[in-house]
Motif scaffolding. Sequence first.
Motif, PDB file in Angstrom:
ATOM      1  N   UNK A  87      -4.905  18.368   2.772  1.00  0.00           N
ATOM      2  CA  UNK A  87      -3.692  17.690   2.314  1.00  0.00           C
ATOM      3  C   UNK A  87      -3.398  16.484   3.197  1.00  0.00           C
ATOM      4  N   UNK A  88      -3.563  16.670   4.495  1.00  0.00           N
ATOM      5  CA  UNK A  88      -3.365  15.561   5.428  1.00  0.00           C
ATOM      6  C   UNK A  88      -4.372  14.436   5.145  1.00  0.00           C
ATOM      7  N   UNK A  89      -5.643  14.799   4.986  1.00  0.00           N
ATOM      8  CA  UNK A  89      -6.668  13.784   4.732  1.00  0.00           C
ATOM      9  C   UNK A  89      -6.418  13.011   3.449  1.00  0.00           C
ATOM     10  N   UNK A  90      -6.054  13.739   2.384  1.00  0.00           N
ATOM     11  CA  UNK A  90      -5.785  13.090   1.092  1.00  0.00           C
ATOM     12  C   UNK A  90      -4.565  12.177   1.205  1.00  0.00           C
ATOM     13  N   UNK A  91      -3.548  12.626   1.907  1.00  0.00           N
ATOM     14  CA  UNK A  91      -2.338  11.824   2.071  1.00  0.00           C
ATOM     15  C   UNK A  91      -2.605  10.580   2.910  1.00  0.00           C
ATOM     16  N   UNK A  92      -3.459  10.705   3.926  1.00  0.00           N
ATOM     17  CA  UNK A  92      -3.810   9.547   4.760  1.00  0.00           C
ATOM     18  C   UNK A  92      -4.542   8.499   3.928  1.00  0.00           C
ATOM     19  N   UNK A  93      -5.449   8.944   3.062  1.00  0.00           N
ATOM     20  CA  UNK A  93      -6.165   8.011   2.196  1.00  0.00           C
ATOM     21  C   UNK A  93      -5.196   7.276   1.272  1.00  0.00           C
ATOM     22  N   UNK A  94      -4.267   8.018   0.678  1.00  0.00           N
ATOM     23  CA  UNK A  94      -3.272   7.403  -0.207  1.00  0.00           C
ATOM     24  C   UNK A  94      -2.357   6.467   0.575  1.00  0.00           C
ATOM     25  N   UNK A  95      -2.024   6.866   1.800  1.00  0.00           N
ATOM     26  CA  UNK A  95      -1.163   6.044   2.638  1.00  0.00           C
ATOM     27  C   UNK A  95      -1.831   4.709   2.966  1.00  0.00           C
ATOM     28  N   UNK A  96      -3.126   4.755   3.226  1.00  0.00           N
ATOM     29  CA  UNK A  96      -3.857   3.526   3.518  1.00  0.00           C
ATOM     30  C   UNK A  96      -3.837   2.576   2.315  1.00  0.00           C
ATOM     31  N   UNK A  97      -3.995   3.139   1.113  1.00  0.00           N
ATOM     32  CA  UNK A  97      -3.937   2.316  -0.094  1.00  0.00           C
ATOM     33  C   UNK A  97      -2.536   1.743  -0.304  1.00  0.00           C
ATOM     34  N   UNK A  98      -1.518   2.587  -0.083  1.00  0.00           N
ATOM     35  CA  UNK A  98      -0.137   2.127  -0.237  1.00  0.00           C
ATOM     36  C   UNK A  98       0.186   1.039   0.772  1.00  0.00           C
ATOM     37  N   UNK A  99      -0.337   1.182   1.980  1.00  0.00           N
ATOM     38  CA  UNK A  99      -0.110   0.188   3.024  1.00  0.00           C
ATOM     39  C   UNK A  99      -0.744  -1.149   2.641  1.00  0.00           C
ATOM     40  N   UNK A 100      -1.966  -1.084   2.096  1.00  0.00           N
ATOM     41  CA  UNK A 100      -2.650  -2.306   1.659  1.00  0.00           C
ATOM     42  C   UNK A 100      -1.904  -2.967   0.503  1.00  0.00           C
ATOM     43  N   UNK A 101      -1.452  -2.136  -0.460  1.00  0.00           N
ATOM     44  CA  UNK A 101      -0.725  -2.669  -1.608  1.00  0.00           C
ATOM     45  C   UNK A 101       0.578  -3.329  -1.169  1.00  0.00           C
ATOM     46  N   UNK A 102       1.279  -2.697  -0.225  1.00  0.00           N
ATOM     47  CA  UNK A 102       2.529  -3.260   0.282  1.00  0.00           C
ATOM     48  C   UNK A 102       2.281  -4.623   0.932  1.00  0.00           C
ATOM     49  N   UNK A 103       1.203  -4.718   1.704  1.00  0.00           N
ATOM     50  CA  UNK A 103       0.876  -5.987   2.370  1.00  0.00           C
ATOM     51  C   UNK A 103       0.557  -7.075   1.349  1.00  0.00           C
ATOM     52  N   UNK A 104      -0.223  -6.719   0.307  1.00  0.00           N
ATOM     53  CA  UNK A 104      -0.596  -7.687  -0.727  1.00  0.00           C
ATOM     54  C   UNK A 104       0.641  -8.162  -1.488  1.00  0.00           C
ATOM     55  N   UNK A 105       1.495  -7.212  -1.889  1.00  0.00           N
ATOM     56  CA  UNK A 105       2.697  -7.566  -2.646  1.00  0.00           C
ATOM     57  C   UNK A 105       3.671  -8.362  -1.791  1.00  0.00           C
ATOM     58  N   UNK A 106       3.747  -8.034  -0.515  1.00  0.00           N
ATOM     59  CA  UNK A 106       4.614  -8.787   0.385  1.00  0.00           C
ATOM     60  C   UNK A 106       4.170 -10.241   0.495  1.00  0.00           C
ATOM     61  N   UNK A 107       2.858 -10.447   0.616  1.00  0.00           N
ATOM     62  CA  UNK A 107       2.319 -11.808   0.707  1.00  0.00           C
ATOM     63  C   UNK A 107       2.529 -12.564  -0.604  1.00  0.00           C
ATOM     64  N   UNK A 108       2.315 -11.854  -1.740  1.00  0.00           N
ATOM     65  CA  UNK A 108       2.516 -12.482  -3.045  1.00  0.00           C
ATOM     66  C   UNK A 108       3.984 -12.849  -3.249  1.00  0.00           C
ATOM     67  N   UNK A 109       4.883 -11.947  -2.861  1.00  0.00           N
ATOM     68  CA  UNK A 109       6.312 -12.221  -2.985  1.00  0.00           C
ATOM     69  C   UNK A 109       6.723 -13.430  -2.165  1.00  0.00           C
TER      70      UNK A 109
END
Length: 288
Positions: A87-109
Amino acid sequence: MYNAVTDRRLLGRTIKLTSMCLLLSIAASCSGSGDTEKANALLDEAQSAYEARDYSKVMALIDTLKSRYPREIDVRREALHLATRATEGLSVMKLQKADSLTAVLGALGDSLQRQMKYIKNPIEGYYVASSADPARFIGTNGLQGRVSPEGNFYLISSLKAKSVKSTSVTVSAGGREASTSVVSHDGERNDRSMGAEVITFMGVECDSVGKFISENTDRDIKLTFNGASSYSMTLPSKEAREIALAYDYAATIRRFKVASLEKERLSRTVDIARSQASRTFVEKDSTK
């Protein structure tokens, strides 16, 4: 003589019963050992999946183990610990994707915001495309896209060419169309006192129109004012691009907020999983 025969019969029955109990005990022992081996085999397979970072497979295998071998307490205890790590490993993977998406959307905004300008207003300020002129828009014929400080998209329609007592607008291009909700005349959001019919469409009332314009800026878009009668015109391409910019900016802000909330949720999930993993850790007895 009678007692001797009776004793022999009792002895025979006792031997038979003892033999049967012994056989049943051996069978039960063998069966239990087999279940333990099978449960451990599933656990080993789950461990291999964990090492391969296939966390979804880990969870599926452990679910199978728990349902098939409910009495294998020791194996299930190890499986529980592995499940928390997965569960921790799966959540870390999702967190990494969410972190990348947040950075991309922040730059686009940030990029889109540089193409916008803030207009001060006694009631509430708002953003429009840098090329837009809100002061001159009212009293013309067309649409203007605006974005609130919170990132909410809304549309202003203005009609001076003809009195149709408008309550909604429709945009169409390429055989498709989108319409706003109806906003009845109330002297505020639907106002006819400034020499033009001016309507403010908020949020979901105009989201489909904003999206349609954003997707069709390369086409000639027909704008129709609907009311007691109707009036149609071609939406100026400059206004279409400005509306598309405002809509895309607002949509990016919304997506950024959702991604940020998901990132926070996943961060909490990782912390909880790590805490559970520390509590469910099982130290194996090296003497066994």
